[in-house]
Design a protein around this motif. Structure first.
Motif, mmCIF file in Angstrom:
data_model
loop_
_atom_site.group_PDB
_atom_site.id
_atom_site.type_symbol
_atom_site.label_atom_id
_atom_site.label_comp_id
_atom_site.label_asym_id
_atom_site.label_seq_id
_atom_site.Cartn_x
_atom_site.Cartn_y
_atom_site.Cartn_z
ATOM 1 N N ASP A 131 1.211 9.026 -10.296
ATOM 2 C CA ASP A 131 0.317 10.172 -10.476
ATOM 3 C C ASP A 131 -1.109 9.852 -10.041
ATOM 4 O OD1 ASP A 131 2.378 11.683 -11.550
ATOM 5 O OD2 ASP A 131 2.006 10.937 -13.584
ATOM 6 N N GLU A 132 -1.324 8.663 -9.494
ATOM 7 C CA GLU A 132 -2.674 8.284 -9.086
ATOM 8 C C GLU A 132 -3.176 9.177 -7.950
ATOM 9 O OE1 GLU A 132 -5.124 4.387 -7.405
ATOM 10 O OE2 GLU A 132 -3.091 4.170 -8.186
ATOM 11 N N ASP A 133 -4.422 9.573 -8.025
ATOM 12 C CA ASP A 133 -5.029 10.444 -7.020
ATOM 13 C C ASP A 133 -5.513 9.612 -5.839
ATOM 14 O OD1 ASP A 133 -6.207 12.448 -5.599
ATOM 15 O OD2 ASP A 133 -7.914 12.717 -6.955
ATOM 16 N N LEU A 134 -4.827 9.722 -4.711
ATOM 17 C CA LEU A 134 -5.207 9.001 -3.497
ATOM 18 C C LEU A 134 -6.010 9.872 -2.533
ATOM 19 C CD1 LEU A 134 -1.827 7.146 -2.769
ATOM 20 C CD2 LEU A 134 -3.815 6.285 -4.020
ATOM 21 N N ALA A 135 -6.203 11.137 -2.887
ATOM 22 C CA ALA A 135 -6.897 12.066 -1.997
ATOM 23 C C ALA A 135 -8.302 11.607 -1.593
ATOM 24 C CB ALA A 135 -6.955 13.455 -2.646
ATOM 25 N N PRO A 136 -9.085 10.987 -2.501
ATOM 26 C CA PRO A 136 -10.439 10.580 -2.102
ATOM 27 C C PRO A 136 -10.471 9.549 -0.983
ATOM 28 C CG PRO A 136 -10.231 10.611 -4.500
ATOM 29 C CD PRO A 136 -8.853 10.763 -3.943
ATOM 30 N N TYR A 137 -9.344 8.932 -0.677
ATOM 31 C CA TYR A 137 -9.323 7.862 0.311
ATOM 32 C C TYR A 137 -8.897 8.340 1.698
ATOM 33 C CZ TYR A 137 -8.842 5.668 -4.291
ATOM 34 O OH TYR A 137 -8.995 5.330 -5.610
ATOM 35 N N LEU A 138 -8.687 9.645 1.859
ATOM 36 C CA LEU A 138 -8.141 10.175 3.104
ATOM 37 C C LEU A 138 -8.976 9.788 4.323
ATOM 38 C CD1 LEU A 138 -6.144 11.918 4.716
ATOM 39 C CD2 LEU A 138 -7.573 13.907 4.153
ATOM 40 N N ASN A 139 -10.279 9.977 4.258
ATOM 41 C CA ASN A 139 -11.108 9.718 5.434
ATOM 42 C C ASN A 139 -11.082 8.246 5.841
ATOM 43 O OD1 ASN A 139 -11.842 12.402 5.719
ATOM 44 N ND2 ASN A 139 -13.709 12.185 4.498
ATOM 45 N N GLU A 140 -11.157 7.346 4.861
ATOM 46 C CA GLU A 140 -11.127 5.924 5.172
ATOM 47 C C GLU A 140 -9.760 5.522 5.724
ATOM 48 O OE1 GLU A 140 -12.131 1.905 5.579
ATOM 49 O OE2 GLU A 140 -13.344 3.721 5.427
ATOM 50 N N ILE A 141 -8.701 6.093 5.188
ATOM 51 C CA ILE A 141 -7.360 5.817 5.708
ATOM 52 C C ILE A 141 -7.258 6.278 7.159
ATOM 53 C CG2 ILE A 141 -4.931 6.522 5.528
ATOM 54 C CD1 ILE A 141 -5.354 6.494 2.448
ATOM 55 N N ARG A 142 -7.789 7.454 7.461
ATOM 56 C CA ARG A 142 -7.773 7.943 8.840
ATOM 57 C C ARG A 142 -8.550 7.006 9.770
ATOM 58 N NH1 ARG A 142 -8.865 14.416 7.793
ATOM 59 N NH2 ARG A 142 -6.662 15.084 7.751
ATOM 60 N N GLN A 143 -9.683 6.518 9.312
ATOM 61 C CA GLN A 143 -10.486 5.615 10.133
ATOM 62 C C GLN A 143 -9.722 4.324 10.434
ATOM 63 O OE1 GLN A 143 -14.297 5.045 8.207
ATOM 64 N NE2 GLN A 143 -14.672 7.254 8.086
ATOM 65 N N GLN A 144 -9.039 3.801 9.422
ATOM 66 C CA GLN A 144 -8.272 2.575 9.630
ATOM 67 C C GLN A 144 -7.057 2.817 10.532
ATOM 68 O OE1 GLN A 144 -9.042 -0.509 8.786
ATOM 69 N NE2 GLN A 144 -10.897 0.018 7.638
ATOM 70 N N ARG B 271 0.201 11.703 11.240
ATOM 71 C CA ARG B 271 -0.708 12.651 10.594
ATOM 72 C C ARG B 271 -0.952 12.196 9.158
ATOM 73 N NH1 ARG B 271 1.274 17.424 9.315
ATOM 74 N NH2 ARG B 271 3.456 16.935 9.761
ATOM 75 N N ALA B 272 -2.202 12.117 8.780
ATOM 76 C CA ALA B 272 -2.582 11.851 7.389
ATOM 77 C C ALA B 272 -3.385 13.048 6.907
ATOM 78 C CB ALA B 272 -3.409 10.574 7.291
ATOM 79 N N GLU B 273 -2.948 13.648 5.809
ATOM 80 C CA GLU B 273 -3.597 14.870 5.348
ATOM 81 C C GLU B 273 -3.348 15.065 3.859
ATOM 82 O OE1 GLU B 273 -0.135 17.968 6.779
ATOM 83 O OE2 GLU B 273 -1.495 17.132 8.303
ATOM 84 N N LEU B 274 -3.906 16.145 3.346
ATOM 85 C CA LEU B 274 -3.701 16.507 1.947
ATOM 86 C C LEU B 274 -2.782 17.719 1.869
ATOM 87 C CD1 LEU B 274 -7.322 16.206 0.467
ATOM 88 C CD2 LEU B 274 -5.522 14.461 0.554
ATOM 89 N N LEU C 199 -2.317 13.095 -1.153
ATOM 90 C CA LEU C 199 -2.248 12.419 0.133
ATOM 91 C C LEU C 199 -0.811 12.331 0.624
ATOM 92 C CD1 LEU C 199 -3.582 10.596 2.380
ATOM 93 C CD2 LEU C 199 -2.901 8.664 0.944
ATOM 94 N N VAL C 200 -0.590 12.740 1.871
ATOM 95 C CA VAL C 200 0.698 12.549 2.521
ATOM 96 C C VAL C 200 0.435 12.021 3.934
ATOM 97 C CG1 VAL C 200 1.968 14.294 1.212
ATOM 98 C CG2 VAL C 200 0.762 14.957 3.293
ATOM 99 N N GLU D 33 -4.750 -1.237 0.687
ATOM 100 C CA GLU D 33 -6.035 -1.928 0.699
ATOM 101 C C GLU D 33 -7.209 -0.961 0.559
ATOM 102 O OE1 GLU D 33 -8.581 -5.208 3.256
ATOM 103 O OE2 GLU D 33 -6.403 -5.120 3.434
ATOM 104 N N VAL D 34 -7.126 0.205 1.176
ATOM 105 C CA VAL D 34 -8.200 1.193 1.010
ATOM 106 C C VAL D 34 -8.336 1.573 -0.458
ATOM 107 C CG1 VAL D 34 -8.854 3.583 1.482
ATOM 108 C CG2 VAL D 34 -8.126 2.105 3.355
ATOM 109 N N ARG D 35 -7.214 1.773 -1.107
ATOM 110 C CA ARG D 35 -7.220 2.097 -2.544
ATOM 111 C C ARG D 35 -7.833 0.972 -3.352
ATOM 112 N NH1 ARG D 35 -4.428 -0.489 -7.088
ATOM 113 N NH2 ARG D 35 -3.883 1.149 -8.586
ATOM 114 N N ASN D 36 -7.459 -0.274 -3.045
ATOM 115 C CA ASN D 36 -7.972 -1.413 -3.805
ATOM 116 C C ASN D 36 -9.456 -1.644 -3.564
ATOM 117 O OD1 ASN D 36 -5.452 -1.936 -4.935
ATOM 118 N ND2 ASN D 36 -4.845 -3.288 -3.263
#
Length: 219
Positions: A46-59, A101-104, A109-110, A133-136
């Motif tokens: 149930d952890e919210d990964l949505a705040p990490y979308l932009n950094e995940i896209r950059q990586q 594709r990485a999106e919300l 996050l999916v 790693e982005v999450r951590n």
């Protein structure tokens, strides 16, 4: 001086992946070169990964800049069942971002992969390592490499104290942690330490990049 448990780019080599992805990729090249596949990541928690979308896209964008080098190709050439045509193909391979594709969706996050199996198969492990790693980085920005090494030493000492000599003699350990690692900066020294100081038998790693740089068996 404390050293951060995180470095710049999360994935720095095409070989920073599980060995079985390369052996599967070779089989796909030879048997199913035109197969189309679809893959999706969704968090099981149930952890919210949505705040990490932009950094995940950059990586993910960094993946498209990776190229296998001659030293890496030479390492693969020494593995008996890596075929010459596959090694030549890897010399030409590039991550194609058209297939990812990485999106919300509904605030979650999916990540989706869709395209030729041959060209998307290597995405899986780096994508999972990036998300982890982005999450951590966001949750534990102040963790140091020294802290990670201390945790490892505690575990090794526990094993020395609790296991018998016979048990340790039969204890074979291989690293299969890439897709769920805390960070690359932690995984690399942990695997190096296990090679020299694990009280049982450290038999190798699934990470091909670490196998090459640390002189370990890829498995």
């Amino acid at each position: 001086m404390s050293v951060s448990a995180f470095s710049g780019s999360i994935i720095q080599s095409l070989l920073d992946t599980d060995y079985y992805k390369l052996t599967m990729m070779q089989a796909v090249l030879h048997q199913y070169p035109n197969a189309e596949v679809e893959w999706a990541f969704q968090s099981r928690s149930d952890e919210d990964l949505a705040p990490y979308l932009n950094e995940i896209r950059q990586q993910i964008e960094v993946l498209a800049t990776l190229r296998i080098n001659q030293e890496e190709l030479a390492f693969l050439e020494r593995i008996p069942y890596m075929q010459p045509d596959f090694i030549r193909f890897l010399g030409l391979f590039r991550f194609d971002l058209r297939y990812v594709r990485a999106e919300l969706e509904a605030g979650e996050l999916v990540v989706y992969l869709r395209g030729p199996w041959l060209h998307v198969i290597l995405f899986e492990v780096p994508l999972l390592a990036i998300i982890s790693e982005v999450r951590n980085r966001a949750r534990y920005p102040n963790v140091t490499l020294e802290e990670a090494e201390e945790r490892l030493e505690e575990k090794l000492q526990w094993l020395r104290d609790e296991a018998t000599t016979d048990e340790l003699a039969g204890f074979n350990l291989a690293d299969f942690g890439t897709r769920r690692r805390f960070s690359f900066a932690v995984q690399a020294p942990v695997v190096k330490r296990l090679k020299t100081d694990f009280p049982g038998n450290s038999v190798g790693t699934s990470n091909v990049h670490l196998a090459r740089t640390l002189d370990l068996k890829p498995m």
